[in-house]
Design a protein around this motif. Structure first.
Motif, PDB file in Angstrom:
ATOM      1  N   UNK A 118       0.761  -1.158   0.217  1.00 59.97           N
ATOM      2  CA  UNK A 118      -0.015  -0.138  -0.060  1.00 59.97           C
ATOM      3  C   UNK A 118       0.628   1.325   0.030  1.00 59.97           C
ATOM      4  N   UNK A 119       2.206   1.114   0.111  1.00 58.62           N
ATOM      5  CA  UNK A 119       2.922   2.352   0.256  1.00 58.62           C
ATOM      6  C   UNK A 119       3.367   2.834  -1.073  1.00 58.62           C
ATOM      7  N   UNK A 120       3.457   4.219  -1.067  1.00 60.60           N
ATOM      8  CA  UNK A 120       3.872   4.991  -2.401  1.00 60.60           C
ATOM      9  C   UNK A 120       5.295   5.880  -2.078  1.00 60.60           C
TER      10      UNK A 120
ATOM     11  N   UNK B  51       5.284   2.417  -6.493  1.00 56.46           N
ATOM     12  CA  UNK B  51       4.257   1.998  -5.518  1.00 56.46           C
ATOM     13  C   UNK B  51       4.128   0.471  -5.330  1.00 56.46           C
ATOM     14  N   UNK B  52       3.690   0.109  -4.202  1.00 51.70           N
ATOM     15  CA  UNK B  52       3.669  -1.345  -3.740  1.00 51.70           C
ATOM     16  C   UNK B  52       1.970  -1.659  -3.940  1.00 51.70           C
TER      17      UNK B  52
ATOM     18  N   UNK C 141       8.365  16.399  -8.592  1.00 51.52           N
ATOM     19  CA  UNK C 141       6.955  16.286  -8.758  1.00 51.52           C
ATOM     20  C   UNK C 141       6.717  14.727  -9.298  1.00 51.52           C
ATOM     21  N   UNK C 142       5.800  13.820  -8.770  1.00 52.15           N
ATOM     22  CA  UNK C 142       5.437  12.650  -9.100  1.00 52.15           C
ATOM     23  C   UNK C 142       4.177  12.369  -9.712  1.00 52.15           C
ATOM     24  N   UNK C 143       3.720  11.129 -10.059  1.00 57.72           N
ATOM     25  CA  UNK C 143       2.512  10.799 -10.500  1.00 57.72           C
ATOM     26  C   UNK C 143       1.216  10.488  -9.365  1.00 57.72           C
ATOM     27  N   UNK C 144       1.627  10.201  -7.938  1.00 60.14           N
ATOM     28  CA  UNK C 144       0.918   9.841  -7.036  1.00 60.14           C
ATOM     29  C   UNK C 144       1.405  10.557  -6.015  1.00 60.14           C
ATOM     30  N   UNK C 145       0.382  10.655  -5.001  1.00 62.11           N
ATOM     31  CA  UNK C 145       0.483  11.145  -3.494  1.00 62.11           C
ATOM     32  C   UNK C 145       1.386  10.281  -2.850  1.00 62.11           C
TER      33      UNK C 145
END
Length: 132
Positions: A44-46, A98-99, A125-129
């Protein structure tokens, strides 16, 4: 980073540190031309999106599932991550991972040249929070 000509390091007992992207890193063997690590991201981690100033990386997914976003001025791509896959992170390319599965995402990586220190990676900057 260890740099003995004949290092032998077990991942389970290797020094653990937090990577600039938030993953847990097990520091493995290194030489004058490259270094190796095993890193993990829990279910669940990003990660935090980062880019590297001078190194490139080659990844091999050991276990788990997830996704890797890579981007620069010209291209943006998301790749699925699963055991047995290998990917490259070129110098200066922003990336975030991300997992997505029920078990930790474990990735073996080689850095070329060896990891120079804490100022190598910088946030982008990335794609996900990020969650870590």
């Amino acid at each position: 980073m260890p740099q003995s000509r004949f290092d032998v390091i077990a991942a389970e007992t290797a020094l653990q540190v937090a990577a600039p992207d938030g993953s847990t890193v097990h520091i493995l063997c290194a030489t004058g031309r490259g270094s190796s690590i095993l890193f993990e991201l829990p279910p669940g981690a990003v990660s935090t999106a980062v880019a590297h100033r001078t190194i490139e990386e080659i990844w091999f997914v050991v276990s788990g599932n997830g996704r890797l976003w890579r981007g620069d001025e010209d291209t943006e791509i998301v790749a699925d991550l699963a055991a047995g896959m290998s990917l490259a992170i070129p110098v200066g390319v922003a990336f975030q991972f991300r997992c997505d599965g029920p078990e930790a995402l474990r990735i073996f990586a080689v850095t070329i040249p060896p990891w120079p220190g804490p100022d190598e990676a910088y946030a982008t900057a990335g794609k996900w929070a990020p969650t870590v």
